[in-house]
Scaffold this motif. Structure first.
Motif, short mmCIF file in Angstrom:
data_model
loop_
_atom_site.label_atom_id
_atom_site.label_comp_id
_atom_site.label_asym_id
_atom_site.label_seq_id
_atom_site.Cartn_x
_atom_site.Cartn_y
_atom_site.Cartn_z
N GLY A 43 0.83 -1.20 0.00
CA GLY A 43 0.00 0.00 0.00
C GLY A 43 0.86 1.25 0.00
N GLU A 44 0.28 2.36 0.39
CA GLU A 44 0.99 3.64 0.36
C GLU A 44 2.27 3.60 1.18
OE1 GLU A 44 0.17 8.38 1.42
OE2 GLU A 44 -1.37 6.87 1.82
N LYS A 45 2.19 3.07 2.37
CA LYS A 45 3.36 3.00 3.27
C LYS A 45 4.49 2.21 2.63
CE LYS A 45 4.70 0.88 7.67
NZ LYS A 45 4.21 0.04 8.80
N GLU A 46 4.16 1.05 2.07
CA GLU A 46 5.18 0.18 1.49
C GLU A 46 5.78 0.79 0.22
OE1 GLU A 46 2.93 -1.78 4.36
OE2 GLU A 46 2.14 -0.88 2.53
N LEU A 47 4.95 1.41 -0.60
CA LEU A 47 5.44 2.02 -1.84
C LEU A 47 6.39 3.17 -1.55
CD1 LEU A 47 2.06 1.87 -3.75
CD2 LEU A 47 4.15 0.68 -4.44
N LYS A 48 6.16 3.89 -0.47
CA LYS A 48 7.05 5.01 -0.12
C LYS A 48 8.42 4.51 0.33
CE LYS A 48 3.55 8.46 1.10
NZ LYS A 48 3.90 9.37 -0.01
N LEU A 49 8.52 3.24 0.72
CA LEU A 49 9.82 2.68 1.11
C LEU A 49 10.69 2.36 -0.10
CD1 LEU A 49 8.76 0.18 3.94
CD2 LEU A 49 9.89 2.39 4.23
N MET A 50 10.08 2.19 -1.26
CA MET A 50 10.81 1.75 -2.44
C MET A 50 11.65 2.87 -3.06
SD MET A 50 7.82 -0.67 -4.15
CE MET A 50 8.79 -1.08 -5.60
N LYS A 51 12.65 2.48 -3.81
CA LYS A 51 13.48 3.45 -4.51
C LYS A 51 12.67 4.18 -5.57
CE LYS A 51 17.71 0.59 -4.29
NZ LYS A 51 18.75 -0.07 -5.12
N LYS A 52 13.05 5.41 -5.87
CA LYS A 52 12.37 6.15 -6.94
C LYS A 52 12.64 5.53 -8.31
CE LYS A 52 12.12 10.70 -4.71
NZ LYS A 52 10.63 10.69 -4.66
N THR A 53 13.69 4.72 -8.39
CA THR A 53 14.02 4.04 -9.65
C THR A 53 13.49 2.61 -9.68
OG1 THR A 53 16.14 3.40 -8.68
CG2 THR A 53 16.10 5.40 -10.05
N ALA A 54 12.71 2.22 -8.68
CA ALA A 54 12.27 0.82 -8.55
C ALA A 54 11.10 0.49 -9.48
CB ALA A 54 11.89 0.53 -7.11
N VAL A 55 11.00 -0.79 -9.80
CA VAL A 55 9.92 -1.32 -10.64
C VAL A 55 9.18 -2.39 -9.84
CG1 VAL A 55 9.38 -2.62 -12.72
CG2 VAL A 55 11.16 -0.86 -12.79
N LEU A 56 7.85 -2.30 -9.83
CA LEU A 56 7.01 -3.28 -9.15
C LEU A 56 6.37 -4.20 -10.20
CD1 LEU A 56 5.67 -4.10 -6.37
CD2 LEU A 56 3.72 -2.72 -7.10
N ILE A 57 6.50 -5.50 -9.99
CA ILE A 57 5.92 -6.49 -10.89
C ILE A 57 4.92 -7.34 -10.09
CG2 ILE A 57 6.37 -8.46 -12.41
CD1 ILE A 57 7.59 -5.86 -13.43
N ASN A 58 3.71 -7.48 -10.61
CA ASN A 58 2.71 -8.31 -9.93
C ASN A 58 2.11 -9.32 -10.90
OD1 ASN A 58 0.89 -9.44 -8.17
ND2 ASN A 58 -0.43 -7.65 -8.01
N THR A 59 2.42 -10.61 -10.67
CA THR A 59 1.82 -11.69 -11.44
C THR A 59 1.11 -12.66 -10.51
OG1 THR A 59 3.95 -12.87 -11.42
CG2 THR A 59 3.45 -11.55 -13.37
N ALA A 60 0.76 -12.20 -9.32
CA ALA A 60 0.09 -13.05 -8.34
C ALA A 60 -1.42 -12.82 -8.37
CB ALA A 60 0.67 -12.79 -6.94
N ARG A 61 -1.90 -11.85 -7.59
CA ARG A 61 -3.30 -11.48 -7.57
C ARG A 61 -3.40 -9.97 -7.39
NH1 ARG A 61 -3.85 -15.61 -9.49
NH2 ARG A 61 -5.13 -17.42 -8.89
N GLY A 62 -4.42 -9.37 -8.00
CA GLY A 62 -4.55 -7.92 -7.97
C GLY A 62 -4.76 -7.34 -6.60
N GLY A 63 -5.52 -8.01 -5.75
CA GLY A 63 -5.85 -7.46 -4.45
C GLY A 63 -4.70 -7.37 -3.48
N ILE A 64 -3.55 -7.91 -3.85
CA ILE A 64 -2.37 -7.82 -2.98
C ILE A 64 -1.80 -6.41 -2.98
CG2 ILE A 64 -0.03 -8.73 -2.58
CD1 ILE A 64 -1.02 -11.36 -3.89
#
Length: 324
Positions: A220-241
């Motif tokens: 969520g918002e808290k976790e995304l703010k921890l990531m690098k500004k150059t980071a890439v998020l990949i999700n191939t599991a389930r959308g609700g995660i």
């Protein structure tokens, strides 16, 4: 008398013939349109077995209408579309198709990572739209994959398969999992990290954990703010995660660099979904296991599960042994 079965989507003829050897089969004939709820409600009142996909919601209210149902065979690894507790209370077997799609989904996960990192979809459209006028030093520059740090959330079969692919790119691989995996650490050279550390240090974060009440909106918002500004998020599991609104804001504000998504909380995803408006999102229509060989194997395993259950045997891939 043969047991009655309803199949919720058109399947290859060889799979249907296999089921017909043992069962009387009714099937929703559409390939592109999910079976309407009213049709499903009507069918489930009469059948002994149900062959379904993730697109069908098998909830308590539907199961209340089932008079003779003995087994639900889900053609998927996940089964969050089924109220397993309600099925167990009614002594209805629930089965899935694990293991069969590991390598295919890992292939797609890494392909999505590469496509997002190197802006392949964006670059292809750039060319097709006639925008490519000359070579330019900073034109469509992306992120390096070779030698980068990959964080894997969920080190199951698919997570391990993605880690093996990452090693070919000389990536450092961190993982976060409910339980540590000493064997994977030894054989794959992966390192355990808690979730905040993984998010803070990874160049790429791949979500490969099952969808459960505990993993809903895990990112969520808290976790995304921890990531690098150059980071890439990949999700191939389930959308609700992933909290999709938080992800949209993070991408729009440049808090992370890009995202590759094969899954969404609501599927099919509406074409006006905010995430689809962003150039730094590569979006796919849930094709993680979409190779001919894998989909046929999934259908075959689901058919075998169905037949075993209706013949009074314990299916190989029973999700709820508590019925016994």
């Amino acid at each position: 008398m043969k047991p009655k079965v309803f199949v919720t989507r058109k399947l290859p003829i060889e799979i249907i013939e296999k089921i017909k050897e043992v069962c009387d089969v009714s099937m929703w004939e559409e390939e592109e349109i999910p079976v309407p709820r009213n049709v499903l409600e009507s069918q489930i009142q009469e059948v002994d077995g149900l062959f379904c996909l993730l697109t069908e919601t098998i909830d308590k209210s539907l199961l209340d209408k089932a008079k003779n149902l003995k087994i639900i065979s889900n053609m998927a690894v996940g089964y969050n579309n089924i109220d397993v507790e309600a099925a167990t209370q009614r002594k209805i077997m629930v089965t899935n198709t694990p293991g069969v799609l590991t390598e295919t989904t890992a292939d797609l996960t890494f392909a999505l990572l590469l496509a997002t990192a190197r802006r392949l979809i964006e670059a292809s459209e750039y060319l097709r739209q006639g925008k490519w006028k000359t070579w330019s030093p900073m034109q469509l520059i992306g992120q390096d994959v070779f030698g980068a740090t990959l964080g894997i959330i969920g080190m199951g079969r698919i997570g391990e398969a993605v880690a093996r692919r990452a090693k070919g790119f000389d990536m450092k691989v961190l993982y976060y999992n409910r339980n540590r995996k000493p064997k994977a650490e030894q054989s794959l050279g992966v390192e355990y990290a808690d979730l905040p550390e993984l998010l803070q240090t990874s160049d790429f974060v791949c979500i490969l954990t099952p969808y459960t009440p505990e993993t809903r909106n895990l990112i969520g918002e808290k976790e995304l703010k921890l990531m690098k500004k150059t980071a890439v998020l990949i999700n191939t599991a389930r959308g609700g995660i992933v909290d999709e609104e938080a992800l949209f804001q993070a991408l729009k504000k440049g808090e992370i660099w890009g995202a590759g998504l094969d899954v969404f909380e609501k599927e099919p995803v509406p074409v006006d979904h905010p995430l689809l408006t962003l150039p730094n999102v590569v979006a796919l229509p849930h094709i993680g296991s979409a190779s001919k060989k894998t989909r046929l194997r999934m259908a075959n395993i689901a058919a075998e599960n169905l037949i075993q259950g209706l013949q009074g045997k314990t299916p190989n891939n029973l999700v709820n042994p508590g019925i016994y």
